[in-house]
Design a protein around this motif. Sequence first.
Motif, PDB file in Angstrom:
ATOM      1  N   ALA A 121      16.691  46.735 -54.681  1.00 29.44           N
ATOM      2  CA  ALA A 121      15.451  45.972 -54.557  1.00 29.44           C
ATOM      3  C   ALA A 121      15.562  44.629 -55.255  1.00 29.44           C
ATOM      4  N   LYS A 122      16.321  44.589 -56.344  1.00 28.33           N
ATOM      5  CA  LYS A 122      16.481  43.344 -57.080  1.00 28.33           C
ATOM      6  C   LYS A 122      17.584  42.465 -56.507  1.00 28.33           C
ATOM      7  N   SER A 123      18.585  43.078 -55.861  1.00 27.04           N
ATOM      8  CA  SER A 123      19.733  42.322 -55.387  1.00 27.04           C
ATOM      9  C   SER A 123      19.571  41.827 -53.955  1.00 27.04           C
ATOM     10  N   LEU A 124      18.810  42.552 -53.111  1.00 28.37           N
ATOM     11  CA  LEU A 124      18.652  42.168 -51.713  1.00 28.37           C
ATOM     12  C   LEU A 124      17.505  41.178 -51.559  1.00 28.37           C
ATOM     13  N   PRO A 125      17.565  40.333 -50.518  1.00 25.65           N
ATOM     14  CA  PRO A 125      16.417  39.464 -50.211  1.00 25.65           C
ATOM     15  C   PRO A 125      15.180  40.312 -49.923  1.00 25.65           C
ATOM     16  N   ARG A 126      14.027  39.803 -50.289  1.00 22.56           N
ATOM     17  CA  ARG A 126      12.793  40.569 -50.174  1.00 22.56           C
ATOM     18  C   ARG A 126      12.527  41.043 -48.743  1.00 22.56           C
ATOM     19  N   MET A 127      12.705  40.146 -47.758  1.00 20.94           N
ATOM     20  CA  MET A 127      12.422  40.518 -46.376  1.00 20.94           C
ATOM     21  C   MET A 127      13.366  41.600 -45.880  1.00 20.94           C
ATOM     22  N   LEU A 128      14.656  41.507 -46.234  1.00 15.87           N
ATOM     23  CA  LEU A 128      15.631  42.515 -45.812  1.00 15.87           C
ATOM     24  C   LEU A 128      15.327  43.851 -46.454  1.00 15.87           C
ATOM     25  N   TYR A 129      15.015  43.826 -47.737  1.00 18.32           N
ATOM     26  CA  TYR A 129      14.698  45.068 -48.439  1.00 18.32           C
ATOM     27  C   TYR A 129      13.458  45.735 -47.836  1.00 18.32           C
ATOM     28  N   THR A 130      12.436  44.938 -47.549  1.00 15.21           N
ATOM     29  CA  THR A 130      11.207  45.473 -46.963  1.00 15.21           C
ATOM     30  C   THR A 130      11.485  46.107 -45.610  1.00 15.21           C
ATOM     31  N   PHE A 131      12.288  45.436 -44.783  1.00 14.14           N
ATOM     32  CA  PHE A 131      12.609  45.977 -43.458  1.00 14.14           C
ATOM     33  C   PHE A 131      13.374  47.292 -43.566  1.00 14.14           C
ATOM     34  N   LEU A 132      14.329  47.376 -44.474  1.00 19.39           N
ATOM     35  CA  LEU A 132      15.129  48.586 -44.622  1.00 19.39           C
ATOM     36  C   LEU A 132      14.299  49.771 -45.122  1.00 19.39           C
ATOM     37  N   THR A 133      13.235  49.491 -45.888  1.00 22.78           N
ATOM     38  CA  THR A 133      12.402  50.586 -46.391  1.00 22.78           C
ATOM     39  C   THR A 133      11.436  51.118 -45.339  1.00 22.78           C
ATOM     40  N   VAL A 134      11.164  50.336 -44.279  1.00 24.70           N
ATOM     41  CA  VAL A 134      10.237  50.799 -43.238  1.00 24.70           C
ATOM     42  C   VAL A 134      10.948  51.086 -41.922  1.00 24.70           C
ATOM     43  N   LEU A 176       0.655  47.783 -53.792  1.00 24.85           N
ATOM     44  CA  LEU A 176       1.866  47.845 -52.988  1.00 24.85           C
ATOM     45  C   LEU A 176       2.653  46.557 -53.148  1.00 24.85           C
ATOM     46  N   GLN A 177       3.872  46.558 -52.573  1.00 29.02           N
ATOM     47  CA  GLN A 177       4.756  45.405 -52.711  1.00 29.02           C
ATOM     48  C   GLN A 177       4.150  44.160 -52.074  1.00 29.02           C
ATOM     49  N   ALA A 178       4.172  43.058 -52.770  1.00 27.60           N
ATOM     50  CA  ALA A 178       3.703  41.794 -52.212  1.00 27.60           C
ATOM     51  C   ALA A 178       4.779  41.196 -51.319  1.00 27.60           C
TER      52      ALA A 178
END
Length: 312
Positions: A261-274, A19-21
Amino acid sequence: EGWISKRGVQRSSPNFIALQAMDPLLIIFFSFALSAYLLTIVLNAALIMIIAFEKALHEPMYIFLCNLCVNDLCGTTGFYPRALVYLLTETNRISFEECIVQCLAIVMYATGEFTNLSVMAVDRYIAICQPLRYHSIMSPFAVRSLVTFIWIFPFFIGVLAISLALKHPLCRYDMNRLFCEHLTLLNLACKQDIFQGIINGFIYISKAVFVLISYFKIILACRKSKVNQEKFFSTCVPHLISFLNYIACVFFDSSQTEFRAKSLPRMLYTFLTVIFLIVPPVVNPVIYGIKLSPVRAKILIIYSLSCTIYIT
């Protein structure tokens, strides 16, 4: 020994999915996730117990609401425990079997949320547009049949979605998400199947259109009747808010493409996916607890008794 040959051809099923780190500060993330999970359990369990033990609330609308809360608990339980273990142990590996089980739980939750809200929309449509026939239409047999449908249909869709996702061999084993999900499994396959995405999109869009049409008809029926308007604001507004909230969360999740996924900050992207897994299960019991007067009255009574016992 890997499960992919040197030429990239699958030889056997994978033993795990990566899964995503996530970024550091795992203690903060763990504390937030644990608090959110406990809050979700408390809010939904409280609403379920109020409806179960209060005989005056044993009506179709509240029975469907109780099922909605149970579905929210099932969905969050399919996500939070594994995510908490991941944050606590700092490992991003999940066995292939666990991944399939989590897939089934999350697909059932997502489909069940739409199904519950669709049934609740039908119930409110009949109550407002055909009040004299409401009790004959929403008979105990009809309610039991609808409750059965609420659970059987998502299970069928979940099994079908996973079967289609695993139809082709997997050539990758790294998910860009915190959880296993059937559409993401499709992206790991050696052969891409566009029909699976079309089928899923059709199912969700058709349900969304069905609910919106139901509420559109309810609004038309309420225009010239103050009694219907009162019913709409007291019972339909919570359903409509829950539906729009869920639609918005699903939109944020489905709009997260590989480019984002590549353009957004990792934390923001993770939050939006859950977001569709963590926001509706918390918002739903709060909305219904505030807007539905019988539930609100019971909550106030319990709160008053708790305060009295605490003071004494």
